[in-house]
Scaffold this motif. Structure first.
Motif, PDB file in Angstrom:
ATOM      1  N   VAL A  44       0.834  -1.211   0.000  1.00 31.22           N
ATOM      2  CA  VAL A  44       0.000   0.000   0.000  1.00 31.22           C
ATOM      3  C   VAL A  44       0.865   1.256   0.000  1.00 31.22           C
ATOM      4  CG1 VAL A  44      -1.689   1.349   1.309  1.00 31.22           C
ATOM      5  CG2 VAL A  44      -1.953  -1.131   1.090  1.00 31.22           C
ATOM      6  N   ILE A  45       1.880   1.307   0.853  1.00 25.41           N
ATOM      7  CA  ILE A  45       2.702   2.508   0.949  1.00 25.41           C
ATOM      8  C   ILE A  45       3.514   2.734  -0.327  1.00 25.41           C
ATOM      9  CG2 ILE A  45       4.561   3.644   2.229  1.00 25.41           C
ATOM     10  CD1 ILE A  45       1.771   3.537   3.593  1.00 25.41           C
ATOM     11  N   LYS A  46       3.951   1.658  -0.952  1.00 27.64           N
ATOM     12  CA  LYS A  46       4.645   1.796  -2.238  1.00 27.64           C
ATOM     13  C   LYS A  46       3.721   2.455  -3.259  1.00 27.64           C
ATOM     14  CE  LYS A  46       6.941  -0.924  -5.853  1.00 27.64           C
ATOM     15  NZ  LYS A  46       7.327  -2.295  -6.283  1.00 27.64           N
ATOM     16  N   GLU A  47       2.460   2.050  -3.265  1.00 24.36           N
ATOM     17  CA  GLU A  47       1.484   2.638  -4.192  1.00 24.36           C
ATOM     18  C   GLU A  47       1.236   4.103  -3.849  1.00 24.36           C
ATOM     19  OE1 GLU A  47      -0.746   2.030  -7.630  1.00 24.36           O
ATOM     20  OE2 GLU A  47       0.480   0.564  -6.562  1.00 24.36           O
ATOM     21  N   LEU A  48       1.098   4.405  -2.567  1.00 25.02           N
ATOM     22  CA  LEU A  48       0.861   5.785  -2.131  1.00 25.02           C
ATOM     23  C   LEU A  48       2.026   6.684  -2.532  1.00 25.02           C
ATOM     24  CD1 LEU A  48      -0.754   7.909  -0.505  1.00 25.02           C
ATOM     25  CD2 LEU A  48       0.466   7.117   1.533  1.00 25.02           C
ATOM     26  N   ASN A  49       3.255   6.212  -2.339  1.00 23.95           N
ATOM     27  CA  ASN A  49       4.426   7.027  -2.642  1.00 23.95           C
ATOM     28  C   ASN A  49       4.639   7.231  -4.135  1.00 23.95           C
ATOM     29  OD1 ASN A  49       5.002   7.426   0.033  1.00 23.95           O
ATOM     30  ND2 ASN A  49       6.601   5.873   0.140  1.00 23.95           N
ATOM     31  N   SER A  50       3.937   6.468  -4.953  1.00 28.66           N
ATOM     32  CA  SER A  50       4.042   6.653  -6.405  1.00 28.66           C
ATOM     33  C   SER A  50       3.162   7.808  -6.886  1.00 28.66           C
ATOM     34  CB  SER A  50       3.638   5.371  -7.136  1.00 28.66           C
ATOM     35  OG  SER A  50       2.232   5.143  -7.040  1.00 28.66           O
ATOM     36  N   ARG A  51       2.310   8.308  -6.018  1.00 27.12           N
ATOM     37  CA  ARG A  51       1.415   9.417  -6.372  1.00 27.12           C
ATOM     38  C   ARG A  51       2.067  10.765  -6.057  1.00 27.12           C
ATOM     39  NH1 ARG A  51      -0.903   5.218  -7.729  1.00 27.12           N
ATOM     40  NH2 ARG A  51      -2.766   4.347  -6.756  1.00 27.12           N
ATOM     41  N   GLN A  52       1.656  11.794  -6.775  1.00 27.32           N
ATOM     42  CA  GLN A  52       2.023  13.148  -6.425  1.00 27.32           C
ATOM     43  C   GLN A  52       1.179  13.609  -5.233  1.00 27.32           C
ATOM     44  OE1 GLN A  52       4.422  15.212  -7.683  1.00 27.32           O
ATOM     45  NE2 GLN A  52       5.106  13.431  -8.872  1.00 27.32           N
TER      46      GLN A  52
END
Length: 372
Positions: A95-103
């Motif tokens: 989940v955090i990997k996905e979140l950090n891929s966002r602006q």
């Protein structure tokens, strides 16, 4: 969708994002700016020029997510090895990997606050909410939404706003907002729906903000419901409440470690709030009884089964995210648009039916039952 069905779901809202525009003047919260909507990045923080009264000023700014992806868990996990440390760690990483891929999001909900609501409490809520907006933005991006915040003493104000904004559809049939204040003496309630066609989320904030309590997960929990609603995911109770619970604590507890007391304490609280009949079925560690309860909460929740849906559904969500990743979870949610049968949706997405899933899930759930 039936308005009564979404009465217990919490829905937030958001505006369309503004383009990133450079500016020569160094931005500072509260400082003057010359054009609404422009942004400026200072010390890794994005400031947006907003209108405050008759003036144009820089807002408080939004920093880049400080969430970090921990070192990958060394513990091998599989559907036959649902390790109690490895599964939470891997689900969190995904989940955090996905979140950090966002602006970082620049979206701001429309806030309608009761007279007893403190601005500092509203500001505290925004951390988790903005993370949820960023996480779900590729899949859910409404043009407009609003949040109604209230506090103790705002009973009459909310009844008046209910008429003005059309909030009555969010209430359980035959109930009033005043009854919600009475039932939840310390103000911990939230619910949402459509208010005159506008997705609207209502939350009673209380006077203090406790980072160690389930309170901090409310905003992202409810926003996850909004994502679910778009894809008809509200029809499966343990999925709806459980996944909202999982994403609520993952995005709301900050800082957060997947094997910390924050997660275990929140799960423990959900467990103890559940009815004795249901807890007895889980304590028996009987697979037939386990499958029966999961089948019962695959339909619409009742007051009796609501809390256990939060608890066991969160563990089921954690398992699926750890083993199959974030994108597969989104696919599973989208598949609910055209299929309400939980077994068929699981088979379509993951390649196994509900009976198999519950059989593999049961030992993981039983191992996390708090001692009596």
């Amino acid at each position: 969708m039936n308005k009564k069905l979404i009465a217990f779901l919490s829905i937030l809202s958001l505006f369309l994002t503004l383009p990133l525009t450079s500016t020569n003047a160094a931005a500072k919260a509260g400082g003057a700016c010359n054009k609404a909507g422009i942004t400026s990045v200072v010390s890794s923080k994005t400031y947006t020029c907003i209108k405050s009264g008759k003036k144009l000023v820089w807002d408080k700014g939004v920093g880049k997510s400080t969430a970090t992806v921990p070192e990958p868990a060394d513990i091998p996990i599989s559907i036959d090895n649902l390790d109690l440390k490895g599964v939470p760690q891997k689900a969190y990483e995904n989940v955090i990997k996905e979140l950090n891929s966002r602006q970082p999001t620049t979206y701001e909900p429309t806030i309608i606050a009761g007279p007893n609501v403190k601005q500092s409490r509203v500001d505290q809520e925004m951390l988790g909410i903005k993370k949820a907006i960023s996480l779900w933005s590729p899949y859910f991006l409404p043009d407009k939404f609003q949040i109604v915040y209230v506090n103790l003493g705002d009973e009459n104000w909310l009844e008046q706003k209910s008429t003005e904004l059309g909030l009555v559809s969010m209430l359980p049939p035959g109930e009033t907002w005043r009854e919600q204040f009475i039932r939840h003496k310390d103000c911990p309630f939230a619910m949402a729906g459509s208010a005159n066609g506008v997705p609207t989320f209502i939350q009673c904030l209380g006077y203090t903000f406790n980072k160690s309590a389930g309170q901090v997960q409310t905003g992202p929990h409810e926003y996850t419901h909004l994502f679910q609603q778009k894809y008809n995911g509200v029809n499966i109770s343990w999925y709806a409440e459980g996944s909202a619970s999982f994403f609520g604590w993952t995005l709301g507890f900050d800082p957060y470690e997947p094997t910390s007391s924050a997660r275990s304490n929140h799960l423990r609280d959900l467990w103890w709030q559940s009815p004795e009949r249901v807890k007895s079925d889980f304590r028996s560690k009987d697979l037939t009884r386990f499958k029966s309860i999961m089948g019962e909460i695959s339909g619409r929740n009742t007051r009796e089964t609501a809390n256990i849906s939060y608890w066991v559904g969160a563990l089921a969500t954690e398992m699926l995210l750890a083993l199959y990743g974030f994108d597969k979870f989104v696919e599973w949610t989208k598949n609910m648009q055209n299929e309400k049968d939980i077994s068929k949706v699981l088979n379509q997405t993951y390649g196994f039916n509900a009976d198999y899933f519950y059989e593999k899930l049961a030992p993981y759930v039983w191992a996390q039952i708090p001692p009596q």
